[in-house]
Write a protein that holds these residues in place. Structure first.
Motif, PDB file in Angstrom:
ATOM      1  N   UNK A   1       0.794  -1.216   0.000  1.00 20.10           N
ATOM      2  CA  UNK A   1       0.000   0.000   0.000  1.00 20.10           C
ATOM      3  C   UNK A   1       0.831   1.272   0.000  1.00 20.10           C
ATOM      4  N   UNK A   2       2.147   1.149   0.095  1.00 21.65           N
ATOM      5  CA  UNK A   2       2.993   2.338   0.120  1.00 21.65           C
ATOM      6  C   UNK A   2       2.960   3.033  -1.227  1.00 21.65           C
ATOM      7  N   UNK A   3       3.137   4.357  -1.194  1.00 19.78           N
ATOM      8  CA  UNK A   3       3.078   5.095  -2.450  1.00 19.78           C
ATOM      9  C   UNK A   3       4.379   5.835  -2.722  1.00 19.78           C
ATOM     10  N   UNK A   4       5.411   5.554  -1.944  1.00 21.37           N
ATOM     11  CA  UNK A   4       6.679   6.251  -2.163  1.00 21.37           C
ATOM     12  C   UNK A   4       7.825   5.250  -2.190  1.00 21.37           C
ATOM     13  N   UNK A   5       9.009   5.767  -2.490  1.00 26.31           N
ATOM     14  CA  UNK A   5      10.209   4.953  -2.496  1.00 26.31           C
ATOM     15  C   UNK A   5      10.380   4.257  -1.150  1.00 26.31           C
TER      16      UNK A   5
ATOM     17  N   UNK B   1       1.490   1.949   7.808  1.00 25.47           N
ATOM     18  CA  UNK B   1       0.174   2.277   7.227  1.00 25.47           C
ATOM     19  C   UNK B   1      -0.973   1.649   8.005  1.00 25.47           C
ATOM     20  N   UNK B   2      -0.858   0.330   8.217  1.00 26.39           N
ATOM     21  CA  UNK B   2      -1.965  -0.357   8.864  1.00 26.39           C
ATOM     22  C   UNK B   2      -2.132   0.060  10.326  1.00 26.39           C
ATOM     23  N   UNK B   3      -1.043   0.496  10.944  1.00 23.19           N
ATOM     24  CA  UNK B   3      -1.152   0.958  12.332  1.00 23.19           C
ATOM     25  C   UNK B   3      -1.905   2.289  12.384  1.00 23.19           C
ATOM     26  N   UNK B   4      -1.686   3.127  11.387  1.00 20.74           N
ATOM     27  CA  UNK B   4      -2.388   4.411  11.340  1.00 20.74           C
ATOM     28  C   UNK B   4      -3.896   4.205  11.206  1.00 20.74           C
ATOM     29  N   UNK B   5      -4.275   3.197  10.421  1.00 19.92           N
ATOM     30  CA  UNK B   5      -5.697   2.968  10.163  1.00 19.92           C
ATOM     31  C   UNK B   5      -6.299   1.925  11.093  1.00 19.92           C
TER      32      UNK B   5
ATOM     33  N   UNK C   1     -13.939  -8.737  21.398  1.00 16.41           N
ATOM     34  CA  UNK C   1     -12.721  -7.960  21.252  1.00 16.41           C
ATOM     35  C   UNK C   1     -12.461  -7.874  19.751  1.00 16.41           C
ATOM     36  N   UNK C   2     -12.313  -6.669  19.239  1.00 14.23           N
ATOM     37  CA  UNK C   2     -12.227  -6.550  17.781  1.00 14.23           C
ATOM     38  C   UNK C   2     -11.183  -5.508  17.376  1.00 14.23           C
ATOM     39  N   UNK C   3     -10.492  -5.835  16.335  1.00 15.81           N
ATOM     40  CA  UNK C   3      -9.522  -4.899  15.783  1.00 15.81           C
ATOM     41  C   UNK C   3      -9.646  -4.947  14.263  1.00 15.81           C
ATOM     42  N   UNK C   4      -9.425  -3.812  13.620  1.00 15.11           N
ATOM     43  CA  UNK C   4      -9.560  -3.775  12.167  1.00 15.11           C
ATOM     44  C   UNK C   4      -8.573  -2.779  11.599  1.00 15.11           C
ATOM     45  N   UNK C   5      -8.219  -2.978  10.361  1.00 18.44           N
ATOM     46  CA  UNK C   5      -7.341  -1.998   9.728  1.00 18.44           C
ATOM     47  C   UNK C   5      -7.467  -2.078   8.212  1.00 18.44           C
ATOM     48  N   UNK C   6      -6.796  -1.154   7.543  1.00 18.54           N
ATOM     49  CA  UNK C   6      -6.937  -1.077   6.095  1.00 18.54           C
ATOM     50  C   UNK C   6      -5.712  -0.427   5.492  1.00 18.54           C
ATOM     51  N   UNK C   7      -5.598  -0.507   4.187  1.00 18.53           N
ATOM     52  CA  UNK C   7      -4.532   0.209   3.480  1.00 18.53           C
ATOM     53  C   UNK C   7      -5.139   1.111   2.419  1.00 18.53           C
TER      54      UNK C   7
ATOM     55  N   UNK D   1      -8.807   2.178  -6.936  1.00 12.58           N
ATOM     56  CA  UNK D   1      -7.907   1.038  -7.089  1.00 12.58           C
ATOM     57  C   UNK D   1      -8.318  -0.096  -6.157  1.00 12.58           C
ATOM     58  N   UNK D   2      -7.706  -1.266  -6.350  1.00 12.28           N
ATOM     59  CA  UNK D   2      -7.970  -2.391  -5.460  1.00 12.28           C
ATOM     60  C   UNK D   2      -7.510  -2.022  -4.060  1.00 12.28           C
ATOM     61  N   UNK D   3      -8.320  -2.364  -3.080  1.00  8.69           N
ATOM     62  CA  UNK D   3      -7.908  -2.098  -1.716  1.00  8.69           C
ATOM     63  C   UNK D   3      -8.507  -3.172  -0.816  1.00  8.69           C
ATOM     64  N   UNK D   4      -8.036  -3.233   0.430  1.00 12.61           N
ATOM     65  CA  UNK D   4      -8.559  -4.276   1.304  1.00 12.61           C
ATOM     66  C   UNK D   4      -8.688  -3.777   2.737  1.00 12.61           C
ATOM     67  N   UNK D   5      -9.550  -4.410   3.457  1.00  7.83           N
ATOM     68  CA  UNK D   5      -9.800  -4.114   4.872  1.00  7.83           C
ATOM     69  C   UNK D   5      -9.692  -5.439   5.602  1.00  7.83           C
ATOM     70  N   UNK D   6      -9.149  -5.405   6.813  1.00  3.47           N
ATOM     71  CA  UNK D   6      -8.931  -6.660   7.517  1.00  3.47           C
ATOM     72  C   UNK D   6      -9.421  -6.535   8.957  1.00  3.47           C
TER      73      UNK D   6
END
Lengths: 715, 511
Positions: A132-136, A185-189, B38-44, B52-57
């Motif tokens: 998911x990174x968008x940079x170098x 990234x995933x930690x931020x979200x 207890x729940x945790x979730x994240x995404x990119x 674009x293609x993306x996913x959530x977990x």
């Protein structure tokens, strides 16, 4: 701003003992407020854009506490903002996307780190590494080491992230050093929970004003000869103080395990993936209780030699799990062990890949490799190959069923994006004048590197496109083209690109996308963003036509060849591009492609339209379509557009075998289809439908007459 | 150490940016949290937010669990995969996230085509059947429904129908009420509830009907009345000929349609006594001939644009409300070339000579917006449509007729002895499509292939040996707009590579 956090912001008011539920970025903001921060700032960029958005949207709360919020124009100004903490006992936090933002901030960071700080200074960096990174792909770690800034990498759990945020200020103050905290990234979200504390109003703030400025203390200036003493102090006083604090506060976490003659040292951010890998090997349970002892580093720089030595004591082998290259931590641990004379085998990048994200899949293999080499008895017991074999089989099975790889789906311009027409015009222009060297930049316009446009010879950084073809211009028959967004223009492009080219009298064509916002990061505001008055005047039209800050700046620095063209005038844009490339004038030619970001425009237009419809007022809606009878299925319209709503479908004509073009209901009626049909002499298949809701009686009468005079065809 | 029983439920959502995957993730998190899990979730999301293609977990563990939650889905270790689009489900399978041992797959069967698929010069779409077959084979349980169509029908977003389908699949440790409770209130919530309920019934009612999975498929077209004299033709050919005949009656007149039947009849005679390849070749030729003879010139376009059923279709596509008024604008850019094409040959040639000297005609070559729903615009188009009476004497007609006859001669020459080559040759006119520049490029490719591949093949002792080369050349011509692949192919380079694997073989199938 694209996303509203209005609801989430309420959770920033939670008091001690209450449970916070929400996103990682919001948790950080909450912890900042609990830490009595006096000022916050930063520059947007995934994955920390939302942190800045939250700060801006939480302004009323911030102001109540006395916290100053400063969305900066780039990361350098954000880093320099922390200068407030050098002489004053005020806590401050800034954020940006790393590695790119840290590169931009580097000068100010060095000059901040050298004198050090009095008040706690925290830099939250979005570590944009891996999926998911968008940079170098580079690490922030190197910056921390060279400037002696402490670097935290908290275990991805909201309670741990919030705890580390609070502790970062204390660490900063205990060691007079700015602290960086990297969040992947995933930690931020990450959406999770933690127990909140009370917010603290800062002692010095916009509400608690200081009467007098700080005294002149030469020792606190990053200027020789003070810098020589500062460099020494970094390592003689500040680093030892930091190490003391880290140890005393137990910032790093030790997890004991039965197999006490081996151990794993892992970056906090990779801890959870490691546990999953150990689970797969049957060496840990879901609660993270591992058979192998683990030292989790929530602070990855500096390391605490005593901690490492104590962990290594009595062990035969250590595995260092460190994501990315080079292996800074592993090297440092090697030195610590060697100096302490501890005889323990050290493993890391010998069993794990040097580069790339450490997902559980990768770690399963790495840990198995480590055990095979250093503890065969255990290594033979774990199912080392089983997982890899299972996954290989799954993927093979999928390949067999699908028969061909799936077409990729990279991000693209939104429906109705005002930048898409520019690239259609450019594609048409190059058909006439031939290919040109194209310097791409960072921003939404970089989507033109993907299908169907495939533009771009280089990307050198944010706002750097023009600067990156200065030499190219010297050896090319045609002037090279640089494309940049208004975000990039203000971030760096005006100085690094425009003024440099003007100073050197170089040739070139610069295309600036004036859409009004830094759109790729979530439409944050710029100095040239249309203000409320300009937006009100524009109504449903493009509000960026109203603002001339960019044009004024260009004229101000001496640009002589300057055109502003609305992006939806494809043919005019095509002609202007050709004119620029063929101009006898040798020098910088700038085309400002004006068209407001569609996301922002829709945010304004939708409620206006909904209100009008509710009030029974006359509303006109436009959409485009394709006559499938006349469409021959050659798809040349799609190769000039790539709009998500312009797609293909199976022809209802049974004689036609190729799918025909089709416009879906997502069409916003932006007008590009019609413009392209004209500019490219495409085909007569496109129609524009204007649908009038709540027409006037006169309109109804005219419609009835039309029906009559067209023999009922136009019903 | 046993890990299995404490392992959280692992759920991966595969979606496209801006589609509401985040909304779905938040609903699941809220519902699970409300029930004490207890729940945790994240995404990119990152840049992928732009379609674009993306996913959530998401990971869901029992209440008071001390489980260490992972932020990243692990191949082969995902309990539930939810995909908002069929090829995104395929992507999850490609990456190993769908396991027959473990995974419940809930996927919407609608396709949102990728740019690469749409931009192909012909058919570039990934075969949906392969995706659904893979889904059924790879998942422990697969629930495949067109949840996008259901959402549209219910006036809501796919996140709502996906949530309903997921809840009904039983893969979540949550009751229907627990899920519906997080949909909130307000007008959007009402639509979401409708969508949720529809998604739920799609999955809950699976064994009975399964009709939702077929909802988006086109209905069977009306087959034209078979014209006289075709009764003893084989079935697929008769159908195509009937369609072609009806098309050409409408396009020109009965005599023109009779000419078509006569041409097809001669081809059928040449193929008489042959096998399925002969039949394929003739049927394909009949299809291409019908489309070719009904080439799109100004009168044809004007005719198609003024048909009442066309306006009805626009009204439907534009989703007109009651009492709404519609205005339709056409984007036309007729050039001198198109005018010359429809005029009598001699006059047309004089205009073309003028164009070649670099001079145009007044009022032509620039974009025109014509309001076809207005009285004036409508009748202007109708008058242009009436010009089809001049068509037989027109410049374009002469040009197309000679090319058609040349092609028919070649078909006759190959049909009896070289059915493979004939099959390929029958598909060649496929390149002559589009308008203006696109059509010119297509015709250029056609001419080159005819001269450089077809003619030499005919002169050769064993023409059948050239069939593969002709098929390759056609595929190469459809590989890119600039004919780079065709140039390379005809130059003899990379013959094998020039045929992109994505292109389907042109098989005869009459719907």
């Amino acid at each position: 701003m694209e996303r509203s956090f209005a609801k989430e912001i309420e959770s920033l008011e939670l008091g001690a003992g209450e449970t916070f539920h929400g996103e990682g970025i919001l948790a950080v903001t909450k912890a900042l407020l609990e830490s009595g921060v006096s000022y916050v700032g930063g520059y947007q960029g995934a994955p920390v854009s939302h942190l800045l958005d939250v700060m801006v949207q939480a302004r009323p709360l911030m102001e109540r506490l006395g916290v100053h919020v400063e969305p900066c124009t780039n990361e350098a100004s954000a880093a320099a903002l922390l200068g407030a903490s050098i002489m004053y006992p005020v806590r401050g936090a800034v954020t940006w996307k790393s590695i790119v933002g840290t590169n931009v901030a580097a000068d100010a960071l060095s000059n901040l780190a050298s004198p050090g700080v009095t008040g706690g200074a925290l830099i939250v960096v979005g570590e944009d590494y891996g999926e998911g990174a968008s940079v170098i792909q580079e690490r922030t770690h190197g910056f921390a080491m060279k400037s002696a800034l402490w670097l935290m990498d908290p275990r991805p759990d909201l309670a741990c992230i919030a705890h580390c945020t609070r502790k970062a200020f204390e660490l900063s103050e205990a060691s007079n050093t700015p602290v960086m905290m990297e969040l992947r990234i995933r930690a931020c979200h990450l959406v999770g929970s933690f127990t909140a504390q009370d917010n603290r109003a800062p002692r010095v703030s916009m509400r608690e004003i200081l009467e007098k400025p700080a005294p002149h203390l030469y020792d606190h200036l990053a200027h020789p000869p003070a810098t020589f003493a500062q460099e020494k102090r970094k390592y003689s006083e500040r680093m030892p103080a930091a190490r003391r604090f880290i140890r005393e506060q137990g910032l790093n976490e030790l997890h004991e395990g039965r197999e006490s003659d081996i151990g794993i040292i892992v970056q906090g951010g990779v801890h959870n993936a490691l546990i999953r890998a150990l689970m797969e090997l049957g060496l840990a349970d879901a609660a993270g209780v591992s058979e192998i002892p683990i030292l989790t580093l929530n602070v990855v720089y500096p390391l605490v030699p005593e901690e490492i030595a104590a962990f290594a004591e009595g062990k035969r082998a250590l595995l260092v799990v460190e994501e990315g290259q080079p292996e800074y931590i592993e090297h440092e641990i090697g030195s610590i062990l060697r100096r302490a004379g501890i005889d323990v085998a050290l493993s890391g990048k010998d069993v794990l890949p040097m580069a790339g994200e450490y997902r559980a899949e990768v770690l399963v293999e790495g840990v198995a490799g480590f055990l095979a080499r250093h503890k065969p008895a255990l290594g033979n017991r774990v199912p080392a190959r089983a997982y890899a074999d299972e996954i290989a089989m799954l993927k093979e099975e999928a390949r067999r069923h699908l028969q061909a790889p799936l077409p990729p789906r990279p991000p693209t311009f939104c429906t109705g994006c005002p930048e898409r027409p520019v690239f259609a015009a450019l594609k048409l222009a190059t058909r006439e004048i031939g290919e040109v060297h194209y310097s791409a930049d960072i921003g939404c316009h970089a989507f033109a590197t993907f299908a169907p446009f495939h533009f771009g010879n280089s990307i050198l950084g944010y706002g750097m496109s023009l600067a990156s073809n200065a030499a190219v211009a010297s050896f090319q028959a045609k002037p090279p083209l640089a494309v940049m967004g208004d975000g990039g223009f203000w971030h760096n492009g005006l100085l690094s690109g425009v003024t440099s080219r003007l100073k050197n009298g170089g040739d070139g064509v610069l295309l600036i996308m004036k859409n009004g916002y830094t759109s790729a990061t979530g439409t944050q505001e710029l100095i040239s963003s249309p203000d409320r008055r300009e937006k009100a005047r524009a109504g449903a039209a493009s509000a960026t036509a109203e603002d001339h800050t960019i044009e004024d700046a260009l004229k101000g620095v001496g640009v002589q060849w300057l055109r502003t063209v609305h992006t939806y005038r494809v043919d005019e844009m095509r002609k202007t591009l050709i004119e620029a490339f063929r101009a006898p004038f040798k020098g910088l030619k700038v085309i400002v492609a004006e068209g407001e970001c569609q996301l922002e425009r829709q945010r304004r237009v939708r409620p206006l339209r909904a209100r009008a419809l509710a009030a029974g007022e006359r509303v006109v809606r436009t959409r485009y379509g394709v006559d499938e009878d006349t469409c021959t299925g050659d798809h040349s319209c799609i190769r000039l557009s790539g709009c998500p709503t312009l797609t293909v479908k199976t022809a209802s004509d049974p004689l036609k075998t190729d799918p025909v073009a089709h416009v879906t209901n997502g069409c916003l009626g932006c007008g590009l289809c019609g413009e392209n049909a004209h500019a490219a002499t495409l085909c007569p298949s496109f129609w524009q439908a204007d649908i009038v809701t709540n027409p006037s009686p006169f309109e109804r009468l005219r419609a009835a007459m039309r029906r009559f005079f067209t023999l009922g065809a136009v019903a | 150490m046993s890990a299995a029983e404490d392992t959280p439920l692992r759920l991966l959502i595969c979606a496209m940016g801006g589609e509401g995957g985040g909304v779905l993730m938040n609903w699941i998190v809220a519902a699970a949290r409300a029930q004490g899990f207890t729940v945790q979730a994240t995404s990119v999301p990152g840049v992928a937010q732009r379609t674009g293609s993306t996913s959530y977990y998401i990971e869901i563990a029992p209440p008071e669990s001390r489980a260490v939650m992972s932020l990243v889905p692990m191949a082969g270790r995902v309990d539930v995969v939810v995909a908002s689009e069929l090829s995104e489900a395929g992507r999850a399978m490609e990456a190993g996230f769908v396991s027959p041992r473990l995974t419940t797959l809930i996927a919407s069967t609608n396709r949102v085509l990728t740019t690469a698929e749409k931009a192909a010069l012909g058919e570039g779409r990934f075969d949906s059947a392969r995706l659904t077959e893979a889904a059924q084979a790879m998942a422990r349980t697969a629930h495949l429904h067109d949840l996008a169509a259901i959402a549209e029908r219910e006036g809501t977003f796919i996140s709502a129908t996906l949530f309903g389908a997921l809840a009904a699949s039983g893969a979540l440790p949550l009751s229907r009420e627990a899920c519906e409770a997080v949909l909130g209130d307000g007008r959007a919530a009402e639509a979401n509830r409708r969508g949720f309920a529809a998604g739920w019934s799609a999955v809950a009612g699976e064994d009975k009907a399964g009709e939702t999975a077929r909802a988006s498929e086109p209905s069977a077209p009306v087959v034209a009345e078979p014209p006289a004299g075709t009764a003893d033709w084989p079935e697929p050919l008769r159908e195509v000929a009937a369609l072609g005949h009806a098309r050409l009656v409408e396009y020109q007149d009965a005599a023109y349609a009779a000419l078509y039947l006569e041409r097809v009849g001669r081809l059928a005679a040449a193929a008489a006594g042959g096998d399925h390849r002969h039949l394929n070749a003739v049927t394909e030729a009949a299809r291409r001939l019908a489309l070719w003879m009904a080439y799109e010139d100004i009168p044809r376009v004007a005719q198609l644009k003024t048909r009442p059923e066309r306006f009805a279709r626009i009204r439907e596509e534009a989703r007109m409300g009651r009492g709404d008024i519609l205005h339709v604008t056409e984007y036309l850019r007729p050039r001198a070339e198109e005018l010359a094409d429809m005029l009598p040959a001699a006059l047309g040639r004089r205009i073309m000579a003028r164009v070649e000297r670099g001079r145009g005609l007044p009022f032509l070559g620039r974009g025109v917006r014509l309001r076809s729903s207005g009285v004036l615009g409508f009748w202007l188009l109708r008058s242009l449509a009436a010009m089809r009476r001049l068509r037989r004497r027109s410049l374009r007609f002469a040009r197309e007729t000679s090319a058609i006859e040349e092609w028919l001669d070649a078909m006759h020459a190959t049909l009896p002895a070289a059915p493979g080559l004939a099959e390929a040759l029958a598909a060649l006119p496929r390149l002559r499509k589009g308008y203006s520049d696109t059509l010119e490029r297509g015709c250029r490719a056609y001419e080159r292939i005819f001269t450089e591949v077809v003619r030499p093949a005919l002169a050769y002792a064993d023409p059948e040996a050239h069939a593969a080369r002709l098929r390759g050349a056609i595929a190469a011509a459809l590989a890119d707009e600039e004919h780079r692949a065709l140039d390379a192919f005809l130059a003899g380079e990379c013959e094998a590579r020039a045929a992109p694997p994505k292109l389907r073989a042109e098989t005869v199938h009459v719907q």
